[in-house]
Structures are given as C-alpha cells and as structure tokens.
Design an enzyme around this catalytic site. Structure first.
Site, PDB file in Angstrom:
ATOM      1  N   CYS A   1       0.852  -1.184   0.000  1.00 56.98           N
ATOM      2  CA  CYS A   1       0.000   0.000   0.000  1.00 56.98           C
ATOM      3  C   CYS A   1       0.890   1.237   0.000  1.00 56.98           C
ATOM      4  CB  CYS A   1      -0.891  -0.014   1.244  1.00 56.98           C
ATOM      5  SG  CYS A   1      -2.000   1.398   1.355  1.00 56.98           S
TER       6      CYS A   1
ATOM      7  N   HIS B   1      -9.095  -4.045  -1.583  1.00 55.21           N
ATOM      8  CA  HIS B   1      -8.104  -3.237  -0.850  1.00 55.21           C
ATOM      9  C   HIS B   1      -8.511  -1.751  -0.860  1.00 55.21           C
ATOM     10  CE1 HIS B   1      -3.748  -2.148   0.147  1.00 55.21           C
ATOM     11  NE2 HIS B   1      -4.284  -0.994  -0.204  1.00 55.21           N
ATOM     12  N   GLU B   2      -8.850  -1.247  -2.055  1.00 59.83           N
ATOM     13  CA  GLU B   2      -9.207   0.181  -2.159  1.00 59.83           C
ATOM     14  C   GLU B   2     -10.545   0.464  -1.476  1.00 59.83           C
ATOM     15  OE1 GLU B   2      -6.818   1.875  -2.936  1.00 59.83           O
ATOM     16  OE2 GLU B   2      -5.632   0.458  -4.106  1.00 59.83           O
TER      17      GLU B   2
ATOM     18  N   HIS C   1     -10.240   1.217   2.081  1.00 59.80           N
ATOM     19  CA  HIS C   1      -9.795   2.583   2.387  1.00 59.80           C
ATOM     20  C   HIS C   1     -10.988   3.532   2.555  1.00 59.80           C
ATOM     21  CE1 HIS C   1      -5.456   2.447   2.227  1.00 59.80           C
ATOM     22  NE2 HIS C   1      -5.415   1.921   1.016  1.00 59.80           N
TER      23      HIS C   1
HETATM   24 ZN    ZN Z   1      -3.810   1.015   0.113  1.00 61.44          ZN
END
Ligand code: ZN
Length: 175
Positions: free
Chosen positions: A101, A143-144, A147
C-alpha cells in the site's frame, strides 16, 4: 481540497475515517481530485488508489491492475475510476496473496480476499456501471474499498508472521 496533495501515511486520521459519497459530478473540485489521484498513483507505481490516500475523504477509487515496478506480475486491465462503489460476493473463497500500500511504505503482507465479486459504481459522469472482477483485480478493488471505510490491509492480516519488509519480499518471494 488540497492543491499539492501527498500520499497520506499510516497513522493519518483521514485513513481511519469513513469517506463521504460524491453527489456532485460536475464540480471542479471533483475533477481536480481525480487528476491528483491519477498522478499520485502513477508516480507511486501503484495498481490502485483511494481518495482518502491523498487526504480527501470521498468515496472515489481507481483500479488499475497492470505490471509496474511494485507489482511486476499484475495482469493488465484498463484503469477504471469508480465513484460510490459497492460490491457483492460471487465466490466466497478467501484467497491469501501479497499486498502492499502506498500509505504503508516498505511493507508487504499476505491478505485473505474474496476470489470473485460483482462491483457496482458510478463512473466519472455519474452513470451507474457494473463489473465482475476476479483474482488480482478483485483483490485490488477490495483493498481500495477498505480505504473508503477507514481500514487498511494490515487490519485483515491473519497473523503477524504474514507481514514482511518489502526488501525481503523482493529478495525471496517475488524473485
Ligand atoms: Zn492502500
């Protein structure tokens, strides 16, 4: 919104907040946000980026799986901007694979992710879109997406021994 954004680093409050939905697709701030995200993702050789990573707490991500210096084996897909994204699980098998990341420099870790998902989102013009993603692109999306909910990938690691220094990753694992 910032004029000269930098990548928010682990510990920054913005990475731990839920992001807000976009409802104005015509504002100059939205267009600036997108171009800043594209620029910082490319500079960092990332395969995806989320708006909170550039200090902007909005539900905007870019998924751009492609081979880069950071991810030499990533499959090629067209960079896709996703606004207000959601997903449903099509294959609930959890696959563990390596992630990094831009907000957590110098570290890689094994993270379990769903193998196949259906994503719904709005595009840059606000039109509703759907896309089925599997394997690495599905991983990048999840993953995004995290966030946007104040999570980072380290929160999903099963054991600390699945976390390694990036230098070791490139020496032993990706070699
Ligand atoms: Zn990330």
């Amino acid at each position: 919104m910032n004029n000269t954004p930098e990548i928010a680093q682990l510990g920054a409050e913005v990475l731990r907040q839920p992001a807000q939905a976009i409802d104005n697709f015509n504002s100059p701030q939205f267009q600036t946000l997108i171009s800043n995200m594209q620029q910082l993702m490319e500079q960092g050789n990332g395969v995806g980026i989320a708006a909170p990573q550039i200090g902007e707490s909005w539900q905007v991500i870019i998924i751009a799986s492609r081979p880069t210096a950071r991810y030499p084996k990533a499959p090629e897909m067209p960079a896709t901007l996703m606004v207000n994204p959601q997903f449903e699980i099509l294959d609930a098998s959890l696959i563990k694979d390596w992630e990094g990341c831009l907000s957590v420099p110098g570290i890689r870790a094994l993270v379990p992710r769903y193998r196949k998902i259906k994503v719904s989102y709005q595009n840059q013009q606000g039109q509703a879109c759907e896309m089925v993603l599997d394997d690495f692109p599905a991983r990048v999306f999840q993953h995004e997406f995290d966030h946007l909910n104040g999570m980072v990938y380290l929160d999903r690691v099963e054991t600390n021994t699945d976390i390694v220094a990036e230098s070791e990753f490139f020496k032993r694992i990706a070699a």
